[in-house]
Design an enzyme around this catalytic site. Structure first.
Site, PDB file in Angstrom:
ATOM      1  N   ASN A 101     -62.039 -20.106  52.106  1.00 14.51           N
ATOM      2  CA  ASN A 101     -61.413 -18.924  51.536  1.00 14.51           C
ATOM      3  C   ASN A 101     -60.340 -18.484  52.526  1.00 14.51           C
ATOM      4  O   ASN A 101     -60.648 -18.293  53.697  1.00 14.51           O
ATOM      5  CB  ASN A 101     -62.493 -17.840  51.369  1.00 14.51           C
ATOM      6  N   GLY A 102     -59.100 -18.381  52.097  1.00 12.12           N
ATOM      7  CA  GLY A 102     -58.038 -17.982  53.024  1.00 12.12           C
ATOM      8  C   GLY A 102     -56.878 -18.945  52.964  1.00 12.12           C
ATOM      9  O   GLY A 102     -56.739 -19.730  52.024  1.00 12.12           O
TER      10      GLY A 102
ATOM     11  N   TRP B 102     -59.592 -19.013  43.680  1.00 15.69           N
ATOM     12  CA  TRP B 102     -58.461 -18.245  43.165  1.00 15.69           C
ATOM     13  C   TRP B 102     -57.258 -18.870  43.851  1.00 15.69           C
ATOM     14  O   TRP B 102     -57.080 -18.747  45.052  1.00 15.69           O
ATOM     15  CB  TRP B 102     -58.610 -16.782  43.556  1.00 15.69           C
TER      16      TRP B 102
ATOM     17  N   LYS C 166     -54.208   0.581  35.273  1.00 15.37           N
ATOM     18  CA  LYS C 166     -55.404   0.142  34.536  1.00 15.37           C
ATOM     19  C   LYS C 166     -54.989  -0.622  33.288  1.00 15.37           C
ATOM     20  O   LYS C 166     -55.521  -1.673  32.983  1.00 15.37           O
ATOM     21  CB  LYS C 166     -56.288   1.329  34.106  1.00 15.37           C
TER      22      LYS C 166
ATOM     23  N   ARG D 107     -64.638 -12.315  42.101  1.00 15.58           N
ATOM     24  CA  ARG D 107     -63.675 -12.343  43.208  1.00 15.58           C
ATOM     25  C   ARG D 107     -62.505 -13.280  42.930  1.00 15.58           C
ATOM     26  O   ARG D 107     -61.441 -13.144  43.520  1.00 15.58           O
ATOM     27  CB  ARG D 107     -64.368 -12.802  44.484  1.00 15.58           C
TER      28      ARG D 107
ATOM     29  N   GLU E 224     -53.318  -4.074  34.127  1.00  7.06           N
ATOM     30  CA  GLU E 224     -54.269  -5.036  34.711  1.00  7.06           C
ATOM     31  C   GLU E 224     -55.106  -5.744  33.644  1.00  7.06           C
ATOM     32  O   GLU E 224     -55.331  -6.937  33.734  1.00  7.06           O
ATOM     33  CB  GLU E 224     -55.252  -4.309  35.650  1.00  7.06           C
TER      34      GLU E 224
ATOM     35  N   CYS F  36     -61.423 -16.017  46.561  1.00  9.71           N
ATOM     36  CA  CYS F  36     -62.415 -17.096  46.490  1.00  9.71           C
ATOM     37  C   CYS F  36     -63.796 -16.621  46.918  1.00  9.71           C
ATOM     38  O   CYS F  36     -63.926 -15.743  47.762  1.00  9.71           O
ATOM     39  CB  CYS F  36     -62.020 -18.231  47.401  1.00  9.71           C
TER      40      CYS F  36
ATOM     41  N   HIS G 154     -34.334  10.784  34.513  1.00  8.35           N
ATOM     42  CA  HIS G 154     -33.434  10.017  35.376  1.00  8.35           C
ATOM     43  C   HIS G 154     -33.521   8.519  35.120  1.00  8.35           C
ATOM     44  O   HIS G 154     -33.261   7.720  36.009  1.00  8.35           O
ATOM     45  CB  HIS G 154     -33.740  10.319  36.846  1.00  8.35           C
TER      46      HIS G 154
ATOM     47  N   LYS H 276     -60.727  -9.438  42.560  1.00  2.00           N
ATOM     48  CA  LYS H 276     -61.291  -8.152  42.963  1.00  2.00           C
ATOM     49  C   LYS H 276     -60.970  -7.831  44.414  1.00  2.00           C
ATOM     50  O   LYS H 276     -60.738  -6.689  44.774  1.00  2.00           O
ATOM     51  CB  LYS H 276     -62.810  -8.207  42.761  1.00  2.00           C
TER      52      LYS H 276
ATOM     53  N   GLU I  66     -52.049   5.368  38.224  1.00  2.00           N
ATOM     54  CA  GLU I  66     -53.337   4.682  38.089  1.00  2.00           C
ATOM     55  C   GLU I  66     -53.624   4.351  36.615  1.00  2.00           C
ATOM     56  O   GLU I  66     -54.130   3.270  36.301  1.00  2.00           O
ATOM     57  CB  GLU I  66     -54.452   5.546  38.708  1.00  2.00           C
TER      58      GLU I  66
END
Ligand code: G6P
Length: 610
Positions: free
Chosen positions: A100-101, A74, A487, A27, A490, A2, A506, A605, A483
């Site tokens: 926020n939280g 968010w 990417k 964010r 996401e 948020c 395996h 983010k 990574e």
């Protein structure tokens, strides 16, 4: 996560709030709202969806006020909709709160307040807090005191801002776990959860610490602890400029940030390499170098992309400095009662410096007596401030949700730390000089890789309809495979997995058929031949092979369906180069699928909740 903004002064706050919210939209962004108060008017406007929807509505209504707060949400408690969006109000509808939280004990508080006659209209913990503040405001007859007393009953994390029609000349803010910054202006002041929302207006900021509450008027501010101790907060200057957070002509922040990497990596190295001596110099670690070099063990903890950088760091430090390294997800570390000895050094890596899990892990490590160091991008962020010492990566503001330039800058800083430690332990002067020289060449090599952008865009076309991807690499390039896969998932929502190439046999090999694209990271290094064998194994099962290879590698051309040839470097630095084509591949696939790469669904983010 948020975003919070607020304004108090003589100007109309509405455009200031909207502009600030847009800067924070990266964010978190499932709903947005503002609450404004002017003389006898108090208005809340909130909408599901992007800030632009809120913007269209408030501009149509020509709203104006000199005091206001705004929020991008968010979702944590309750689905993203208009009712659950912020600001929330008390039952009398004269007090507005943005948060926020997470309030962990909100159920208990809700029941207590319900017994006192309070009603609840949303599913959020924030509405509970608004009424709790209302309750104490009525008792203390002072907004600041009402907030402060209420917060003594709250468990959890928060960055909050509160305004009230009864005291329309102030904003009260408080922080615990979630960031909150005051922007100091002339006859006007601002608040935000992130300096990015302030830099268009002022460079003078005051960072609130945990358990602090502040009263802001248009002429000044005062702060106390939640336990009511007086505080003398200092004003700091920030150096980020408004230009640095625009798209600079690119279609997306992500592409701009990928393209900036020659410069951002150069910035992360600037002034830190001493070629003649073959060493690195990190001002932020001054006075701690010997203690780190003599550590029995180094632990690196982080989340997401930063965790992948940590894995590369493990390979670097163990190979060159000979210190045992462990890498751990911060979210696991914090609840695991990890064994930490006083002679351990723990690095916490975080682009934002605000990730709740990483911050909590840091606090846990500190309690246990280890040397706690930060590797952050955002200057003045919570993790940077809570660390005993640390290194800024100097990548510049990263707005795209998928981290790109922060990753390569983190790797650069980890390489600098490796040289520093290795030269204190077992690396020769000559080897140090060679490595320093090679590091100096990295930005130009990145620039060369970026010239392949069009070629990679073309390649992306072939894979827009893929539903799965495998990414394989060995040694230093196993974390690069992770990574690359991250990417892609996401931003394109294509399922992708990263594996050590030799592990393929395996399990993942069962997935390979003519529909499975497999990306190999195969530079000319000690395990090159082994990776070529893995490529053969995939080809034998008709998988589509894409290889990131070095320019001098001739063998690979015959084996792969597609080859991206990039310059070579020493194995320790190769991940910085090898990840760049993977960033571009993910970017172009997502764009071709018509997706919003800068704001992918469900992601934020900076994750400031657990
Ligand atoms: C979020 C972001 C990731 C990031 C991770 C850790 O999940 O979406 O891109 O890697 O947080 O963030 P940090 O700021 O601590 O590096």
């Amino acid at each position: 996560m948020c975003g919070i903004v607020g304004y108090i002064g003589n100007n109309n706050c509405v455009p200031i709030l909207i502009e600030g919210l847009k800067r924070l939209e990266y964010r978190g962004y499932d709903s947005a709202g503002i609450g404004i108060i002017d003389k006898n008017v108090s208005i809340i406007e909130k909408y599901k969806g992007k800030v632009s929807i809120l913007e269209d509505n408030v501009y149509k209504k020509k709203l104006s006020a000199t005091l206001g707060i705004g929020h991008t949400r968010w979702a944590t408690h309750g689905e993203p909709n208009k009712i659950n969006a912020h600001p929330h109000q008390n039952n009398d509808k004269d007090l507005f709160l943005i948060h926020n939280g997470i309030i962990e004990n909100y159920q208990i508080l809700k029941e207590l307040l319900a017994k006192k006659g309070y009603k609840f209209y949303s599913q959020t913990d924030t509405e509970v807090l608004a009424n709790l503040i209302d309750f104490h405001f009525k008792k203390t007859k002072d907004l600041f005191e009402g907030v402060r007393v209420a917060l003594n009953e709250v468990e959890g994390a928060y960055g909050i801002a509160v305004i009230s029609k009864k005291e329309p000349d102030k904003i009260v803010v408080a922080k615990k776990g979630s960031p909150l910054v005051i922007g100091v202006g002339r006859n006007e002041n601002y608040i935000a959860s992130d300096v990015n929302a302030l830099i268009a207006h002022t460079s003078r900021v005051v960072y609130l610490e945990d358990d602090e509450v502040a009263l802001i008027t248009k002429d000044g501010f005062k702060a106390r602890t939640i336990a009511n101790h007086k505080l003398d907060k200092t004003i700091e200057e920030i150096t980020v400029s408004a230009d640095e957070i625009t798209k600079g002509g690119y279609q997306h922040y992500m592409l701009k940030e990928i393209m900036e990497q020659p410069e951002s990596v150069r910035n992360s190295l600037r002034g830190r390499l001493l070629e003649k001596e073959g060493i690195s110099k990190l001002g932020g670690l001054q006075g701690f170098e010997d203690r780190i070099a003599q550590s029995d063990r180094i632990i690196i903890s982080a989340c997401g992309t930063s965790w992948h950088a940590a894995l590369v760091g493990e390979y670097m430090i163990e190979e060159y400095a000979g210190i045992p390294v462990e890498v751990e997800y911060a979210s696991e570390f914090r609840y695991r009662n990890p064994i930490i000895n006083p002679n351990d050094t723990i690095f916490f890596i975080s682009q934002s410096g605000e990730t709740a899990d990483t911050l909590a892990a840091l606090k846990e490590a500190k309690k246990k007596g280890a040397l706690v160091l930060g590797i952050c991008n955002v200057v003045g962020s919570s993790i940077a401030r809570a660390s005993e010492a640390g290194v800024y990566i100097h990548a510049g503001p990263e707005i795209g949700v998928a981290s790109t330039k922060a990753f390569t800058a983190q790797l650069s800083v980890l390489a600098l730390i490796t040289i520093l430690l290795a030269r204190k332990r077992r690396m020769s002067h000559m080897d140090g000089r060679k490595l320093v020289k090679e590091m100096d060449l990295i930005p130009d090599k990145i620039a060369k890789i970026l010239t392949l952008n069009k070629k990679i865009e073309k390649l992306a076309e072939k894979f827009v309809n893929a539903t799965n991807f495998l990414y394989l690499g060995r040694g230093y390039n196993f974390p690069v495979a992770l990574e690359g896969a991250l990417k892609l998932k996401e931003i394109s929502y294509i399922h992708a997995e990263g594996y050590p190439a030799a592990e393929m046999k395996h399990g993942p090999i069962a997935l390979i058929d003519e529909n499975m694209p497999v990306v190999f990271i195969a530079p000319l290094d000690a395990v090159h031949e082994k990776v070529l064998s893995n490529i053969q194994e995939v080809k034998a099962r008709k998988g589509k092979v894409i290889v990131i290879a070095n320019e001098l590698d001739k063998k690979v051309d015959k084996m792969a369906d597609h080859v991206i040839k990039i310059p070579s470097t020493c194995p320790l630095l190769a991940p910085i180069l090898n990840v760049i084509p993977l960033q571009l591949l993910a970017y172009h696939i997502a764009v071709k699928k018509g997706l919003n790469v800068d704001q992918p669904r469900n992601l934020a983010k900076s994750v400031t909740v657990e």
